[in-house]
Design a protein around this motif. Structure first.
Motif, short mmCIF file in Angstrom:
data_model
loop_
_atom_site.label_atom_id
_atom_site.label_comp_id
_atom_site.label_asym_id
_atom_site.label_seq_id
_atom_site.Cartn_x
_atom_site.Cartn_y
_atom_site.Cartn_z
N ARG A 84 0.83 -1.20 0.00
CA ARG A 84 0.00 0.00 0.00
C ARG A 84 0.86 1.25 0.00
O ARG A 84 0.60 2.20 -0.74
N ARG A 85 1.90 1.27 0.86
CA ARG A 85 2.78 2.44 0.88
C ARG A 85 3.52 2.58 -0.44
O ARG A 85 3.69 3.69 -0.96
N ALA A 86 3.97 1.44 -0.99
CA ALA A 86 4.67 1.49 -2.27
C ALA A 86 3.76 1.98 -3.39
O ALA A 86 4.17 2.75 -4.27
N ALA A 87 2.48 1.56 -3.36
CA ALA A 87 1.53 2.00 -4.39
C ALA A 87 1.30 3.50 -4.29
O ALA A 87 1.22 4.21 -5.31
N ALA A 88 1.17 4.01 -3.04
CA ALA A 88 0.98 5.45 -2.86
C ALA A 88 2.21 6.22 -3.35
O ALA A 88 2.09 7.26 -4.01
N ALA A 89 3.42 5.71 -3.03
CA ALA A 89 4.64 6.37 -3.49
C ALA A 89 4.75 6.32 -5.00
O ALA A 89 5.18 7.28 -5.64
N THR A 90 4.34 5.20 -5.59
CA THR A 90 4.38 5.08 -7.05
C THR A 90 3.45 6.08 -7.70
O THR A 90 3.79 6.71 -8.72
N ALA A 91 2.27 6.27 -7.11
CA ALA A 91 1.33 7.27 -7.65
C ALA A 91 1.93 8.67 -7.59
O ALA A 91 1.77 9.47 -8.52
N ALA A 92 2.64 8.97 -6.47
CA ALA A 92 3.26 10.29 -6.34
C ALA A 92 4.36 10.48 -7.39
O ALA A 92 4.47 11.54 -8.01
N VAL A 93 5.17 9.43 -7.59
CA VAL A 93 6.23 9.51 -8.59
C VAL A 93 5.63 9.66 -9.99
O VAL A 93 6.13 10.43 -10.82
N ALA A 94 4.53 8.93 -10.26
CA ALA A 94 3.90 9.03 -11.57
C ALA A 94 3.35 10.44 -11.81
O ALA A 94 3.45 10.98 -12.93
#
Length: 304
Positions: free
Chosen positions: A101-111
């Motif tokens: 979940r944290r990685a998905a949120a970080a990925t969304a921010a990077v995207a």
């Protein structure tokens, strides 16, 4: 473009430079906190990659904040975003549910940041493969203007002093075929057309369509002050500007190569050949001179 317009055009790119500075400092100063927020584990690879990403961000910041025209450098951030998204994708796929979940949120921010970078790059930096770079250089040759013009106008003479040219074949009064030695030993050819020719004053040419790396150029000839010969001013245009950026990092800026070519041209005009020694006896072809070495006395035997 005046200085004020340069500043206004570069503001979005410089804002991304400050973003890179903040991200770089955070990844170097608190890598553990960054790993936890991004859902990354404490493996050896993670402990190595986070600080490296911080160094990369500081490099982005240096070029974006230090360049007078930072727009094209935003493409370096786009490339970094692609790397980050690939790494975050691996983290999302391999970790436990909470970390995913944290990685998905970080990925969304990077995207989201990648989308901003790409938009800025396209608007302010253009497409890097379509941009054109112009190089300028000048030199004074102690020969009469008409003589200097005639030598350059015979395009077959260019490989005698221009390192990147393998040959120039003159087809007729307007057209010629240029051959260069490209990367990995590949040979690249294109046709060029003389688009302006004023005897004793200017020669200008342009590459045929489809010649990806070739643009064109012009050479202007004028009497030097005090009858000191001929002023030769060269402007060369070519595409693929990031070749120039990489070359600058390696200490081989193309503009310096053009100036070196003009110095060899001056030697050819004033002495009849490029000055060479025992260390470079191969002849006047400029490409061969890249292999030259300092001259050494011929060994005569006996103790040194």
């Amino acid at each position: 473009m005046d200085e004020g317009r340069h500043r206004r055009a570069g503001r979005p790119a410089r804002a991304l430079g400050w973003t890179s500075l903040g991200l770089g400092v955070a990844r170097l100063a608190a890598p553990g906190a960054v790993r936890r927020l991004a859902g990354v584990d404490d493996s050896a690879w993670a402990r190595l990659l986070v600080p490296l990403a911080g160094v990369r961000e500081l490099c982005h910041a240096a070029v974006l904040l230090g360049s007078r025209v930072p727009g094209p450098w935003v493409w370096s951030r786009v490339a970094g975003d692609a790397v980050d998204l690939a790494l975050m994708g691996c983290a999302t796929a391999r970790r436990g549910r909470a970390r995913r979940r944290r990685a998905a949120a970080a990925t969304a921010a990077v995207a989201g940041l990648a989308a901003v970078d790409l938009t800025t790059a396209l608007r302010r930096g253009g497409r890097p493969w379509d941009r054109e770079t112009t190089l300028h250089a000048a030199i004074t040759v102690r020969r009469p203007r008409e003589e200097v013009y005639r030598f350059w106008r015979d395009l077959a003479n260019l490989p005698r002093f221009t390192t990147h040219l393998e040959s120039v074949t003159v087809l007729d009064d307007r057209y010629s075929r240029w051959t260069v030695r490209g990367p990995a030993g590949r040979t690249v050819e294109w046709d060029a057309e003389i688009v302006e020719d004023r005897p004793g004053a200017v020669v200008a040419w342009h590459a045929s369509r489809g010649a990806a790396a070739a643009g064109g150029g012009e050479v202007r000839f004028a009497d030097a002050p005090g009858r000191q010969g001929t002023e030769v001013r060269v402007a060369l245009r070519y595409t693929l500007p990031y070749r120039a950026a990489v070359a600058r990092l390696l200490g081989e800026h193309p503009e310096q190569r053009v100036r070196d070519d003009l110095r060899r041209f001056k030697q050819v005009m004033e002495t009849g050949e490029v000055v060479r020694s025992e260390g470079a006896p191969e002849g006047a072809h400029a490409m061969r001179l890249l292999r030259r070495r300092p001259a050494r006395p011929v060994a005569t035997g006996g103790a040194p």
